[in-house]
Design an enzyme around this catalytic site. Structure first.
Site, PDB file in Angstrom:
ATOM      1  NE  ARG A   1      -4.751   4.260  -3.381  1.00 59.00           N
ATOM      2  CZ  ARG A   1      -4.557   3.910  -2.118  1.00 59.00           C
ATOM      3  NH1 ARG A   1      -4.766   4.774  -1.160  1.00 59.00           N
ATOM      4  NH2 ARG A   1      -4.153   2.692  -1.806  1.00 59.00           N
TER       5      ARG A   1
ATOM      6  CD  GLU B   1      -5.505   9.979   5.339  1.00 62.41           C
ATOM      7  OE1 GLU B   1      -5.970   9.763   4.202  1.00 62.41           O
ATOM      8  OE2 GLU B   1      -5.482   9.095   6.208  1.00 62.41           O
TER       9      GLU B   1
ATOM     10  CD  GLN C   1      -2.651  -1.362   4.376  1.00 64.34           C
ATOM     11  OE1 GLN C   1      -3.599  -1.599   3.620  1.00 64.34           O
ATOM     12  NE2 GLN C   1      -2.050  -0.194   4.407  1.00 64.34           N
TER      13      GLN C   1
ATOM     14  CG  ASP D   1      -2.432   6.546   7.292  1.00 63.75           C
ATOM     15  OD1 ASP D   1      -2.676   7.217   6.284  1.00 63.75           O
ATOM     16  OD2 ASP D   1      -2.628   5.309   7.354  1.00 63.75           O
TER      17      ASP D   1
ATOM     18  NE  ARG E   1      -0.940  11.825   5.063  1.00 64.98           N
ATOM     19  CZ  ARG E   1      -1.516  10.630   4.995  1.00 64.98           C
ATOM     20  NH1 ARG E   1      -1.147   9.651   5.804  1.00 64.98           N
ATOM     21  NH2 ARG E   1      -2.469  10.402   4.102  1.00 64.98           N
TER      22      ARG E   1
ATOM     23  CG  HIS F   1      -3.195  -0.157   9.161  1.00 61.52           C
ATOM     24  ND1 HIS F   1      -4.172   0.791   8.891  1.00 61.52           N
ATOM     25  CD2 HIS F   1      -2.192   0.116   8.295  1.00 61.52           C
ATOM     26  CE1 HIS F   1      -3.785   1.579   7.902  1.00 61.52           C
ATOM     27  NE2 HIS F   1      -2.573   1.197   7.523  1.00 61.52           N
TER      28      HIS F   1
ATOM     29  CG  ASP G   1      -2.032   1.073   1.099  1.00 59.64           C
ATOM     30  OD1 ASP G   1      -2.183   1.652   0.002  1.00 59.64           O
ATOM     31  OD2 ASP G   1      -2.685   1.361   2.110  1.00 59.64           O
TER      32      ASP G   1
ATOM     33  CG  HIS H   1      -0.619   9.432  -1.232  1.00 61.27           C
ATOM     34  ND1 HIS H   1      -1.002  10.415  -0.346  1.00 61.27           N
ATOM     35  CD2 HIS H   1      -0.895   8.250  -0.636  1.00 61.27           C
ATOM     36  CE1 HIS H   1      -1.476   9.843   0.746  1.00 61.27           C
ATOM     37  NE2 HIS H   1      -1.421   8.528   0.603  1.00 61.27           N
ATOM     38  CG  ASP H   2      -4.642   8.473  -0.439  1.00 63.19           C
ATOM     39  OD1 ASP H   2      -4.091   7.441  -0.859  1.00 63.19           O
ATOM     40  OD2 ASP H   2      -4.642   8.793   0.758  1.00 63.19           O
TER      41      ASP H   2
HETATM   42  C1  GLC Z   1      -4.383   6.672   4.233  1.00 58.22           C
HETATM   43  C2  GLC Z   1      -3.345   6.825   3.151  1.00 58.22           C
HETATM   44  C3  GLC Z   1      -3.631   5.848   2.073  1.00 58.22           C
HETATM   45  C4  GLC Z   1      -3.607   4.463   2.635  1.00 58.22           C
HETATM   46  C5  GLC Z   1      -4.523   4.330   3.850  1.00 58.22           C
HETATM   47  C6  GLC Z   1      -4.222   3.087   4.631  1.00 58.22           C
HETATM   48  O1  GLC Z   1      -5.639   6.994   3.807  1.00 58.22           O
HETATM   49  O2  GLC Z   1      -3.318   8.120   2.686  1.00 58.22           O
HETATM   50  O3  GLC Z   1      -2.730   5.961   1.013  1.00 58.22           O
HETATM   51  O4  GLC Z   1      -4.012   3.549   1.662  1.00 58.22           O
HETATM   52  O5  GLC Z   1      -4.345   5.389   4.762  1.00 58.22           O
HETATM   53  O6  GLC Z   1      -3.033   3.233   5.358  1.00 58.22           O
END
Ligand code: GLC
Length: 686
Positions: free
Chosen positions: A526, A337, A263, A295, A293, A195, A152, A401-402
């Site tokens: 992505r 995020e 994950q 996540d 950041r 995770h 990922d 990146h998403d």
């Molecule tokens: C966040 C990240 C993304 C990832 C997800 C799981 O949303 O920006 O790229 O797939 O977390 O970690």
């Protein structure tokens, strides 16, 4: 006695008991660095009541609560003593100027180390390019150890203490952090804390049947409990796996995996998980990270019968992490995020939780307005939802990146007579280029066959029409695409908060469809907007003003430099105004002796705004558009060319004081000759 008073008393008593024990443990360190010890004590006493209350609420019912509490304090103290001197100096500077991140000088960039520069060393060599662009914030995508093949994009972390060996070492990263800081660039890293990967030592131990580590995750022998949970869960990655649980044949267990099957979600109801992750967080902070950041914040607490998103405990966990950071790494900021409903996004933002946050609503609605040519939903939503608590800021971005998800509020849409569900379908179709008249070349992400829901992948340039224009060789389309890109950048650079550029987009990188033939990437679209940087190509186009890519770059560099000269863009409020024209988005920034009135057109045709409104919002009669240098008077309507954005400054207000060199710009003198500067198209070019 009220509950709050009781907690206060318990907190005081607990610290009275714990502190002498800490003193004994850290006697040597305190002898060597008495000032550090005093600083730690001061901060701990300041944060204690809050930290204690949060942890008591989360874990007070556990028989070993005090054991974990004491261990946490030890970890915080250990981490503080291990903190490098330059970071302690930074702590002092940041504590003295806590609003540092709200300055108009802030400009962010984000990239994958491997895709952008190969290795950390390679990235170091690219430092001049970050300076050239004017970056002061650099988010390096996950670079910790993660599984080979599918990981990922690194968001499956196998160790928070070792880097992916292909990128470099922790020592190299720490050196880079220090060097970036010297260059005025803050390092931003992810804290992937919802995770771990299934290869993390904790997960391996759980796989080996170690009960202590089995309790770090959510493992179930059969579908009974997963089925009950799933009744109310949302599917996050429906095209890679249905539901939120994955069957592991090797251990005969269902594992909670919100994202990919590799994950594994951590179980924060277990205090040992909180403590273990707090230690990892403090370790990462001490590498030299200034912004962490956080996540996937929405998912960290599970409660049966709910969506298991945005639970109150998720906030308490982050706030408790924040208290620990205040004690042991006070320079550290948290960035949330949360790509969820706008009400939930905002709920994570506060000086005591996440001080900065992605602004997914602005991002999505800028694209929405570009597709419709109308700003009613954007203007309405921003008016209601842009304002944040003091001491916090948005991170405004166009692409990351998403994927792009259409996370606007359904009632906001209905208020503007828009059918939310039909509108999302329209936007998806538009950005997949499936509608006549669409200029976008996006790719669907996680199209859910049951709900019809989907999100969009694609680079800024491809979504804004540059890919189609280049393919068709249509000059007019090319011009419109360039204007769209510049207009979108002009907004995120002036609206207030930290603008964030997904690196590659600064030169208008197009979609790269090669991911489809890589088995590790093919099922995740992505990757279409995460291409390997081609530096030979960039070297050719970056300064070629005949190339659209060179133009995008030059315009952006110029806009960034311009932003840095406008004190009104720093910490103050944004007032969204009614422009009286459905295609024009307008707002006023006012502060530090300056007033800026920004108007952006989302129309492919010329538009006008009433002269009276110009006078009212601009508070003036004569205005200079800082982007083009053109003057406007309130004698006649303000005319905007297709997709034009103006930053209007009334000529009558006092001017900015100080020498230009104090404004910290890097452009244009360092970059272009005057001759080249003149050639950069400043729309309107006709
Ligand atoms: C966040 C990240 C993304 C990832 C997800 C799981 O949303 O920006 O790229 O797939 O977390 O970690």
């Amino acid at each position: 006695m009220t509950d709050a008073q009781q907690v206060q008393q318990q907190a005081a008593l607990s610290l009275e008991r714990l502190w002498p024990r800490l003193e004994i443990t850290f006697r040597d360190e305190a002898d060597v660095a008495p000032a550090d010890w005093r600083a730690l004590e001061m901060r701990l006493r300041h944060e204690w009541e809050r930290l204690f209350g949060l942890l008591l609420g989360l874990y007070g019912g556990h028989y070993d609560f005090f054991y974990h509490l004491e261990e946490l304090l030890r970890a915080a103290a250990r981490s503080w003593f291990a903190r490098p001197t330059w970071l302690k100096q930074l702590d002092a500077r940041r504590e003295a100027a806590p609003a540092w991140f709200q300055s108009q000088q802030m400009v962010g960039g984000m990239c994958y180390v491997d895709l952008f520069a190969g290795t950390l060393q390679g990235l170091r060599d690219r430092l001049p390019s970050f300076k050239k662009l004017g970056l002061t914030y650099l988010h390096l995508m996950p670079l910790f150890e993660s599984p080979e093949g599918k990981s990922d994009g690194g968001y499956a972390v196998s160790s928070y203490r070792r880097l992916n060996p292909k990128l470099g070492t922790i020592e190299e990263l720490a050196e880079l952090a220090c060097e970036l800081q010297e260059q005025g660039i803050s390092l931003v890293l992810d804290f992937v804390f919802n995770h771990t990967s299934d290869e993390h030592e904790w997960a391996r131990r759980a796989q080996a049947g170690d009960h202590e580590y089995e309790r770090f995750y959510f493992l179930f022998p059969d579908r009974r409990i997963p089925d009950t949970y799933e009744r109310t869960l949302r599917e996050i990655f429906p095209t890679v796996r249905r539901g939120s649980f994955s069957w592991r044949e090797d251990i005969h267990r269902w594992v909670w995996t919100t994202f990919n099957s590799f994950q594994w979600d951590l179980n924060y109801a277990n205090p040992a998980v909180f403590r273990a992750m707090a230690q990892e967080m403090l370790f990462i902070a001490n590498i030299g990270v200034e912004v962490l950041r956080l996540d996937a914040v929405a998912f960290i607490w599970k409660r049966m019968g709910t969506s298991c998103e945005n639970q109150p405990e998720a906030h308490q966990i982050i706030q408790a992490f924040h208290c620990l950071a205040r004690i042991a790494a006070p320079a550290l900021l948290f960035k949330s995020e949360a790509i969820v409903h706008p009400d939930d996004v905002v709920s994570y933002i506060s000086p005591r939780e996440c001080q900065i946050s992605y602004n997914p609503l602005l991002m999505a609605l800028l694209w929405e307005s570009l597709a419709t040519g109308e700003v009613k939903l954007l203007a309405h939503s921003m008016r209601r939802r842009f304002r944040l608590p003091q001491g916090t800021a948005w991170v405004n971005y166009l692409r990351s990146h998403d994927d792009i998800g259409w996370t606007f509020d359904d009632n906001d849409a209905r208020w503007k007579w828009i059918d939310p569900s039909g509108h999302r379908t329209f936007l998806n179709q538009f950005y997949m280029g499936r509608l006549p008249g669409s200029f976008a070349r996006g790719v669907p992400f996680q199209e859910n066959p049951d709900t019809g829901d989907a999100r969009i992948s694609g680079t800024l340039a491809s979504l804004a029409g540059l890919e189609l224009a280049i393919q068709s060789g249509d000059e007019q389309q090319m011009e419109l695409a360039m204007r769209r890109i510049q207009m979108l950048y002009s907004i995120i650079l002036s609206i207030g908060g930290i603008p964030l550029i997904y690196l590659g987009d600064e030169v208008g990188t197009l979609n790269d469809y090669a991911f489809a033939s890589d088995p590790d990437k093919a099922d995740d679209s992505r990757w279409v907007h995460r291409p390997q940087a081609d530096w030979a190509w960039r070297g050719k186009v970056e300064h070629d003003l005949n190339s659209p890519h060179g133009q995008v770059f030059a315009q952006l560099v110029r806009l960034i430099a311009l932003r840095k000269q406008q004190p009104a863009i720093s910490d103050s409020e944004t007032a969204f105004v009614e422009t009286g024209n459905g295609h024009l988005f307008g707002y006023v920034r006012h502060g530090a002796g300056q007033r800026l009135f920004v108007v952006a057109s989302f129309s492919p045709h010329p538009q006008e705004m009433d002269a009276n409104l110009l006078r009212v919002y601009g508070v003036g009669y004569r205005f200079t558009d800082l982007i083009t240098g053109q003057t406007h008077t309130a004698e006649q309507p303000l005319r905007l060319e297709p997709y034009q954005c103006v930053w209007l400054e009334p000529s009558s207000l006092p001017k900015v004081t100080g020498e230009p060199s104090e404004w910290g710009t890097s452009y244009p003198s360092e970059m272009l000759t005057e001759e080249q500067d003149r050639k950069i198209p400043r729309f309107p070019s006709v």
